[in-house]
Enzyme design. Structure first.
Site, PDB file in Angstrom:
ATOM      1  N   ASP A  16     -19.344 -30.165 -14.644  1.00 52.15           N
ATOM      2  CA  ASP A  16     -18.726 -28.905 -15.062  1.00 52.15           C
ATOM      3  C   ASP A  16     -17.226 -29.129 -15.227  1.00 52.15           C
ATOM      4  O   ASP A  16     -16.521 -29.399 -14.255  1.00 52.15           O
ATOM      5  CB  ASP A  16     -19.011 -27.854 -13.985  1.00 52.15           C
ATOM      6  CG  ASP A  16     -18.413 -26.489 -14.290  1.00 52.15           C
ATOM      7  OD1 ASP A  16     -17.613 -26.353 -15.234  1.00 52.15           O
ATOM      8  OD2 ASP A  16     -18.760 -25.543 -13.550  1.00 52.15           O
ATOM      9  N   ASN A  30     -12.313 -22.302 -30.747  1.00 49.82           N
ATOM     10  CA  ASN A  30     -12.490 -21.980 -32.160  1.00 49.82           C
ATOM     11  C   ASN A  30     -11.125 -21.691 -32.768  1.00 49.82           C
ATOM     12  O   ASN A  30     -10.142 -21.479 -32.046  1.00 49.82           O
ATOM     13  CB  ASN A  30     -13.461 -20.806 -32.340  1.00 49.82           C
ATOM     14  CG  ASN A  30     -13.018 -19.566 -31.580  1.00 49.82           C
ATOM     15  OD1 ASN A  30     -11.962 -19.004 -31.841  1.00 49.82           O
ATOM     16  ND2 ASN A  30     -13.824 -19.142 -30.614  1.00 49.82           N
ATOM     17  N   GLY A  38     -20.394 -21.610 -24.580  1.00 53.75           N
ATOM     18  CA  GLY A  38     -20.310 -23.010 -24.170  1.00 53.75           C
ATOM     19  C   GLY A  38     -19.123 -23.300 -23.280  1.00 53.75           C
ATOM     20  O   GLY A  38     -18.788 -22.532 -22.373  1.00 53.75           O
ATOM     21  N   VAL A  39     -18.462 -24.430 -23.565  1.00 55.32           N
ATOM     22  CA  VAL A  39     -17.293 -24.866 -22.785  1.00 55.32           C
ATOM     23  C   VAL A  39     -16.211 -23.789 -22.810  1.00 55.32           C
ATOM     24  O   VAL A  39     -15.618 -23.461 -21.786  1.00 55.32           O
ATOM     25  CB  VAL A  39     -16.741 -26.206 -23.329  1.00 55.32           C
ATOM     26  CG1 VAL A  39     -15.394 -26.539 -22.712  1.00 55.32           C
ATOM     27  CG2 VAL A  39     -17.725 -27.327 -23.078  1.00 55.32           C
ATOM     28  N   ASP A  40     -15.965 -23.226 -23.978  1.00 54.95           N
ATOM     29  CA  ASP A  40     -14.914 -22.214 -24.135  1.00 54.95           C
ATOM     30  C   ASP A  40     -15.171 -21.014 -23.214  1.00 54.95           C
ATOM     31  O   ASP A  40     -14.283 -20.588 -22.473  1.00 54.95           O
ATOM     32  CB  ASP A  40     -14.838 -21.782 -25.597  1.00 54.95           C
ATOM     33  CG  ASP A  40     -13.696 -20.826 -25.876  1.00 54.95           C
ATOM     34  OD1 ASP A  40     -12.548 -21.143 -25.513  1.00 54.95           O
ATOM     35  OD2 ASP A  40     -13.948 -19.760 -26.469  1.00 54.95           O
ATOM     36  N   GLY A 127     -21.477 -29.049 -29.721  1.00 57.28           N
ATOM     37  CA  GLY A 127     -22.341 -27.918 -29.357  1.00 57.28           C
ATOM     38  C   GLY A 127     -22.714 -27.127 -30.601  1.00 57.28           C
ATOM     39  O   GLY A 127     -23.351 -27.651 -31.521  1.00 57.28           O
TER      40      GLY A 127
END
Length: 179
Positions: A16, A30, A38-40, A127
Site C-alpha cells: 500500500d 488525472n 485506485g492509487v489516487d 490501472g
C-alpha cells in the site's frame, strides 16, 4: 527485491503506497487533478482533504499528461505528494512511451528540487489508463535506473506495487536489467 544503481537503489515491494515512510509519494493522478479511483483515491483518502484543497488552490488548470506537480502530504507519513499524470494507452502510437517517461522524469526532478532522499512510485498508467504493465515497467525502471546512475541525492526509489501480477512484471524487467 532491491537492486543498486549508482549511489541509489531501486526496491520493489508489494503493498500500500499510502503506508510508505519516504520523503515523497507519487500519485497516479488525472490531468484535472480531481480525486479519482485506485492509487489516487487511496492517497486522497489517507492523506485527507488538505491535499485536494492545495491542488485546487495551486493548480486550478490541472496538469498536462507527462508532467507532475507537488503538494504537501497531508496525513501521510511522507512530506510531499508528487501528482504525476501518465498517458492513457491508445495502442502505443500516440507518444504514450514518451509521455510516461516524462512523468517519471518530472517526479525525479521534483525529488531533487525538494532534496528528497527517498521516493515511492506506483505503477503509473497501468490501472484504468490500461498501459500494458510489462511496457510500463520497462519505461519506469530504466528511467529511474538512469537517474540513479547520475549524480542525485536520491538514495532509494521504491516501487510499491498493488498486486502480485504487477510485482512479477516489474521483477522480471528489473532482472533483465542486471544482465
Amino acid at each position: 527485491m532491491i537492486v543498486q544503481f549508482g549511489s541509489g537503489r531501486i526496491e520493489l515491494v508489494l503493498g500500500d503506497i499510502t503506508r510508505q515512510e519516504v520523503d515523497a509519494i507519487v500519485n497516479a493522478a488525472n490531468s484535472m487533478l480531481a480525486v479519482g479511483g485506485g492509487v489516487d483515491g487511496a492517497i486522497h483518502d489517507a492523506g485527507g482533504p488538505a491535499i485536494l484543497e492545495e491542488l485546487q488552490r495551486r493548480y486550478p488548470d490541472g496538469c498536462p499528461t507527462g508532467s507532475a506537480v507537488v503538494t504537501a502530504a497531508g496525513n501521510l507519513a511522507a512530506q510531499y505528494v508528487f501528482h504525476a499524470v501518465g498517458p492513457i494507452w491508445q495502442g502505443g502510437g500516440k507518444k504514450e512511451r514518451e509521455q510516461l517517461q516524462s512523468a517519471y522524469e518530472t517526479c525525479l526532478a521534483l525529488a531533487e528540487k525538494h532534496q528528497c532522499r527517498s521516493l515511492a512510485f506506483p505503477s503509473i498508467s497501468t490501472g484504468v489508463y490500461r498501459y500494458p504493465v510489462d511496457l510500463a515497467a520497462e519505461v519506469a525502471l530504466r528511467t529511474v535506473a538512469l537517474k540513479l546512475e547520475s549524480s542525485t541525492p536520491l538514495e532509494l526509489v521504491r516501487f510499491v506495487l498493488f498486486d502480485q501480477g504487477t510485482f512479477g512484471c516489474y521483477a522480471r524487467v528489473l532482472e533483465t536489467m542486471l544482465v
